[in-house]
Enzyme design. Structure first.
Site, PDB file in Angstrom:
ATOM      1  N   HIS A   1      41.512  33.741  42.824  1.00 41.00           N
ATOM      2  CA  HIS A   1      42.045  33.819  44.188  1.00 41.00           C
ATOM      3  C   HIS A   1      41.005  34.175  45.243  1.00 41.00           C
ATOM      4  CE1 HIS A   1      46.087  33.209  42.835  1.00 41.00           C
ATOM      5  NE2 HIS A   1      46.139  34.341  42.149  1.00 41.00           N
ATOM      6  N   ALA A   2      39.891  34.797  44.849  1.00 46.29           N
ATOM      7  CA  ALA A   2      38.912  35.233  45.843  1.00 46.29           C
ATOM      8  C   ALA A   2      38.401  34.043  46.653  1.00 46.29           C
ATOM      9  CB  ALA A   2      37.751  35.951  45.157  1.00 46.29           C
TER      10      ALA A   2
END
Length: 392
Positions: free
Chosen positions: A132-133
């Protein structure tokens, strides 16, 4: 090329710890390596600890100002800047955050380098898969996007076609975003529908950037409640055909265990048996469609930290190392004792949920217009397959 696979492991990855009340409890990593050792899989693979990702590597994906913000919050969590997604409920700052995150990223980058250079055909980093980063922000329990960094490093080394397959329950949004405009990377994400789950992206209409990158992003958004048969049907209706067409030089896969019916943060109903089946399918696809069977396998989400995650990822390690753990295997008592010592909980007694062999109906046997999984699969095929010159 070495005949042995690599298991990337450094005990210090367990320092990736958002605190006692956070769902991403690092005990899941400690229990996984404990179960791997209980089955003596550490003898079937070469266990390697790579160095942490340095700033030049991190900047292959992440902005310089973001890395600086992570460093500042890591030194003093009170300095966390929420403009970068740090110090939030999902991503609270903690002392040593940069070091732990860079170490996890380094394991995935090291795995990719070893596979690309022919030091091993397969490598696994179950501490990775933090998908998700974003380039300039933390998101969804993820500080540095190790999957994106591994792919970016492969491109830097000369790879021209890298496929990324993500079967976490959540959309692999950070990896998709990192390569949205890059036709050299095919991203495929199979996840719960964005209407019912974070990060509310991953619609079938998200197909990549304009021009040459159109059709390089693939999203299968499955309805809440999807179980083994539907999940496997969707995977096999989309992934093999796309990989056969793309012919990647390296396959990178993310195996979040949060599709499981016991996971507390999502709403699919997949068993360990089905997760193992997809892990094995990814292995087979690497051998079928990737030159030299170059495969990097990563972990991901998973918040049933004792009951599900260690078993799922131990199966993954065994498959990567050509030393599969039998589905009917009874778990060693030594590991069950470890679970009790660490969690005061009762450990599971066998390695799957007793549904092996899992079966599904192949896509070519026909489409059911009233079935919500079939509707999801057809939406994906119609959105992407024609862009790649394939029949929907």
């Amino acid at each position: 090329m070495s005949g042995r696979a690599l298991l990337m492991w450094d005990e210090a990855v367990t320092k990736y710890d958002f605190g006692n009340d956070h769902p991403m409890d690092p005990v899941r990593l400690a229990l996984t390596i404990g179960l791997v050792r209980a089955y003596e899989l550490d003898r079937a693979l070469d266990v390697v600890a790579a160095k942490p990702a340095g700033d030049s590597t991190l900047r292959l994906v992440h902005r310089e100002d973001y890395v600086a913000a992570v460093r500042a919050a890591s030194a003093d969590p009170r300095e966390a800047d929420q403009a970068y997604g740090l110090g939030t409920m999902d991503d609270p700052a903690f002392k040593g955050m940069h070091e732990a995150s860079a170490l996890i990223a380094g394991q995935s980058v090291g795995a990719a380098e070893a596979v690309w250079r022919g030091e091993a055909a397969h490598a696994v980093n179950f501490a990775g898969g933090l998908h998700h980063a974003m380039p300039g922000a933390a998101s969804g329990f993820c500080i540095y996007n190790d999957a994106s960094l591994a792919i970016a490093r492969l491109l830097e080394l000369g790879a021209e076609r890298v496929a990324y397959v993500d079967v976490d329950v959540h959309h692999g949004d950070g990896v998709q975003a990192a390569f949205w405009d890059d036709p050299r990377v095919l991203t495929i994400s199979l996840h719960e529908h964005p209407q019912t789950l974070f990060p509310q992206t991953g619609w079938p209409e998200e197909t990549g950037g304009r021009g040459a990158a159109e059709g390089s992003a693939v999203n299968v958004a499955l309805p809440a409640g999807t179980g083994d048969e539907g999940w496997l049907r969707a995977f096999h209706a989309v992934v093999p055909e796309l990989l056969a067409d793309f012919r990647p030089q390296v396959l990178v896969t993310q195996h979040g265990a949060d599709t499981h019916f016991e996971d507390p943060l999502a709403h699919l109903a997949v068993s360990l048996d089905a997760q193992r089946s997809v892990q094995a399918a990814c292995h087979e696809l690497a051998h079928a469609h990737v030159d030299g069977a170059k495969w990097v396998a990563l972990g991901g989400g998973g918040y049933a930290v004792a009951d599900v995650v260690p078993r799922s990822w131990t199966h993954l390690v065994g498959i990567v190392g050509h030393a599969e753990v039998r589905p009917e295997s009874l778990i060693p008592e030594s590991w069950r004792d470890e679970v009790y010592a660490r969690t005061r909980g009762v450990a599971p007694g066998r390695m799957t949920d007793g549904r092996w062999p899992v079966r599904w109906r192949p896509w070519d046997e026909g489409y059911d217009p009233g079935d919500r999984v079939d509707q999801a699969v057809l939406a994906t095929r119609r959105a992407v397959f024609p862009l790649r010159g394939l029949l929907a």
